[in-house]
Design an enzyme around this catalytic site. Structure first.
Site, PDB file in Angstrom:
ATOM      1  N   ASP A  37     -12.408  22.459  47.889  1.00  0.00           N
ATOM      2  CA  ASP A  37     -13.070  21.220  48.303  1.00  0.00           C
ATOM      3  C   ASP A  37     -12.054  20.274  48.932  1.00  0.00           C
ATOM      4  OD1 ASP A  37     -15.177  19.495  48.662  1.00  0.00           O
ATOM      5  OD2 ASP A  37     -15.223  18.772  46.592  1.00  0.00           O
ATOM      6  N   ASN A  85     -25.207  23.109  50.747  1.00  0.00           N
ATOM      7  CA  ASN A  85     -24.485  22.828  51.997  1.00  0.00           C
ATOM      8  C   ASN A  85     -25.365  23.018  53.244  1.00  0.00           C
ATOM      9  OD1 ASN A  85     -21.305  24.102  50.738  1.00  0.00           O
ATOM     10  ND2 ASN A  85     -22.004  21.983  50.851  1.00  0.00           N
TER      11      ASN A  85
HETATM   12  C1  IPE Z   1     -18.994  22.529  46.672  1.00  0.00           C
HETATM   13  O1  IPE Z   1     -18.430  21.535  47.475  1.00  0.00           O
HETATM   14  C2  IPE Z   1     -19.380  23.698  47.492  1.00  0.00           C
HETATM   15  C3  IPE Z   1     -18.281  24.442  48.105  1.00  0.00           C
HETATM   16  C4  IPE Z   1     -17.007  24.245  47.918  1.00  0.00           C
HETATM   17  C5  IPE Z   1     -18.682  25.506  48.977  1.00  0.00           C
HETATM   18  P1  IPE Z   1     -19.287  20.303  48.008  1.00  0.00           P
HETATM   19  O2  IPE Z   1     -18.346  19.426  48.727  1.00  0.00           O
HETATM   20  O3  IPE Z   1     -20.455  20.807  48.765  1.00  0.00           O
HETATM   21  O4  IPE Z   1     -19.789  19.673  46.649  1.00  0.00           O
HETATM   22  P2  IPE Z   1     -20.321  18.212  46.287  1.00  0.00           P
HETATM   23  O5  IPE Z   1     -21.429  17.899  47.238  1.00  0.00           O
HETATM   24  O6  IPE Z   1     -19.163  17.272  46.443  1.00  0.00           O
HETATM   25  O7  IPE Z   1     -20.750  18.316  44.857  1.00  0.00           O
HETATM   26  C1  IPE Z   2     -15.142  22.146  51.227  1.00  0.00           C
HETATM   27  O1  IPE Z   2     -14.744  20.998  51.883  1.00  0.00           O
HETATM   28  C2  IPE Z   2     -15.687  23.214  52.136  1.00  0.00           C
HETATM   29  C3  IPE Z   2     -17.152  23.364  52.100  1.00  0.00           C
HETATM   30  C4  IPE Z   2     -17.958  22.840  51.242  1.00  0.00           C
HETATM   31  C5  IPE Z   2     -17.719  24.183  53.141  1.00  0.00           C
HETATM   32  P1  IPE Z   2     -15.772  19.818  52.214  1.00  0.00           P
HETATM   33  O2  IPE Z   2     -16.354  20.077  53.555  1.00  0.00           O
HETATM   34  O3  IPE Z   2     -16.747  19.664  51.119  1.00  0.00           O
HETATM   35  O4  IPE Z   2     -14.783  18.580  52.278  1.00  0.00           O
HETATM   36  P2  IPE Z   2     -15.053  17.108  51.754  1.00  0.00           P
HETATM   37  O5  IPE Z   2     -15.502  17.212  50.333  1.00  0.00           O
HETATM   38  O6  IPE Z   2     -16.111  16.521  52.628  1.00  0.00           O
HETATM   39  O7  IPE Z   2     -13.738  16.424  51.895  1.00  0.00           O
HETATM   40 MG    MG Z   3     -16.796  18.495  49.450  1.00  0.00          MG
END
Ligand code: IPE
Ligand code: IPE
Ligand code: MG
Length: 265
Positions: A37, A85
Site C-alpha cells: 500500500d 479497487n
Molecule cells: C488494499 O489497499 C488493497 C491492495 C493493496 C490491493 P487499498 O489502498 O485499496 O485499501 P484501503 O482502501 O486503504 O483500505
Molecule cells: C496500493 O497503493 C496498490 C493498489 C491498491 C493497487 P495505493 O494505490 O492504494 O496507494 P495509496 O494508498 O493511494 O497511497
Molecule cells: Mg491504498
C-alpha cells in the site's frame, strides 16, 4: 522510549548482510502475506501521477519475491488488486491492468529460472480477457515449479472468497460427493482459493494504514500482523528483513499459556 523501540532502532542501523544473518539464524515464517500500500501517496509526494507510483511499486514486488525465494519461504502472497479497487477511476484501473499484463509477460522467465509457481487468488473472471489469458499462461507454465508459491491476489475479497467456498461446497453436497455433516475447518479451508497452502505466519502492510482491507479473512486467524509507515515503492530488502526479525521476536501462543509463564492459577 521502551526497550522494544530501542532494540528495533538499533536493528535499523545494521547492514543488510548483518540483518540477513540474524534472520537466517531465527525461526523463519513459512508463508508471508503482504498488503502493498502507498503507491499513490509515494507518487503524490514526488509530484508524479499515481500510475508512476504503481510502476515503481513493481520494483519492490520483484525485490520481495527474490528475497523470499532466497530465504526459502514456502509461499508469498501479495495483494495487488482488491474487489473494492474496482471503484477507482477507470483510467487508474485500466493502467493497472496493463501494468499487470506487462509484468506477467516479462516475469515468466525469472519465475521459471527460480522455480517459483505462480497462482492467482480472487475472482479472476472479472479481469479483462488479455489479463486472464496471461494469468492462465503463467499458471500453466509454472505449475510444476516446487521451490516457492507466489500468490497474487487480484479482484480479491476475503468475504467473496468465503462466499465462493460456500457455493462450491454446496455444489458438491448437491452432487452427493460431500455431506454437510462432514464440514469442519480443515474441509472448509480446502474450498478456499488458498487450498493446500499453510496459513500466513506473518502479514505485512506498508504505508501506515493499520487495517486488513478484506484480505485473507479466514486464513489470518492467527497470523502475526506487522505495520510499517514505509510506502510500498520504498519497501526494500532491509524492510522485509526487519519485518521478519520483528516476527521472530513475537511469541505465538495460539490461545495457550506461555511456556515461560510461572504464574499460579
Ligand atoms: C488494499 O489497499 C488493497 C491492495 C493493496 C490491493 P487499498 O489502498 O485499496 O485499501 P484501503 O482502501 O486503504 O483500505
Ligand atoms: C496500493 O497503493 C496498490 C493498489 C491498491 C493497487 P495505493 O494505490 O492504494 O496507494 P495509496 O494508498 O493511494 O497511497
Ligand atoms: Mg491504498
Amino acid at each position: 522510549m521502551t526497550v522494544y523501540q530501542n532494540s528495533q532502532n538499533s536493528m535499523e542501523q545494521l547492514s543488510e548482510k548483518e540483518l540477513l544473518d540474524f534472520v537466517k539464524a531465527g525461526n523463519l515464517p513459512r508463508h508471508i502475506a503482504i498488503i502493498m500500500d502507498g503507491n499513490g501517496r509515494w507518487a503524490e509526494k514526488k509530484g508524479l501521477n499515481r500510475i508512476s507510483g504503481h510502476r515503481e511499486g513493481i520494483q519492490s514486488v520483484r525485490g520481495v519475491i527474490t528475497l523470499s525465494r532466497e530465504l526459502g519461504l514456502e509461499a508469498l502472497t501479495i495483494y495487488a488488486f482488491s474487489k473494492e479497487n474496482w471503484n477507482r477511476p477507470a483510467l487508474e484501473i485500466k493502467t493497472l491492468m496493463l501494468l499487470l499484463e506487462e509484468y506477467l509477460k516479462r516475469e515468466l522467465p525469472t519465475l521459471m529460472k527460480n522455480e517459483i509457481r505462480f497462482q492467482s487468488l480472487g475472482r479472476i473472471e472479472d479481469l479483462p480477457l488479455p489479463v486472464i489469458q496471461s494469468i492462465k499462461k503463467v499458471e500453466e507454465a509454472t505449475r510444476n515449479n516446487k521451490k516457492m508459491v507466489l500468490n497474487i491476489a487480484l479482484s480479491y475479497g476475503g468475504r467473496a472468497e468465503i462466499i465462493d467456498a460456500i457455493h462450491q461446497f454446496n455444489a458438491d453436497v448437491q452432487k452427493g460427493t460431500r455431506l454437510l455433516k462432514e464440514l469442519d475447518e480443515n474441509l472448509f479451508s480446502s474450498y478456499l482459493y488458498t487450498r493446500g497452502m499453510v496459513d500466513p505466519d506473518l502479514m505485512i502492510r506498508t504505508s501506515g494504514e493499520e487495517r486488513i482491507s478484506n484480505f485473507l479473512l479466514w486464513q489470518m486467524a492467527y497470523t502475526e500482523l506487522y505495520f510499517t509507515r514505509t510506502l510500498w515503492p520504498d519497501f526494500g530488502r532491509k524492510d522485509l528483513l526487519l519485518a521478519i526479525l520483528e516476527y521472530q521476536r513475537r511469541e505465538r501462543r495460539f490461545g495457550r499459556v506461555s511456556p515461560e509463564s510461572h504464574g499460579e492459577i
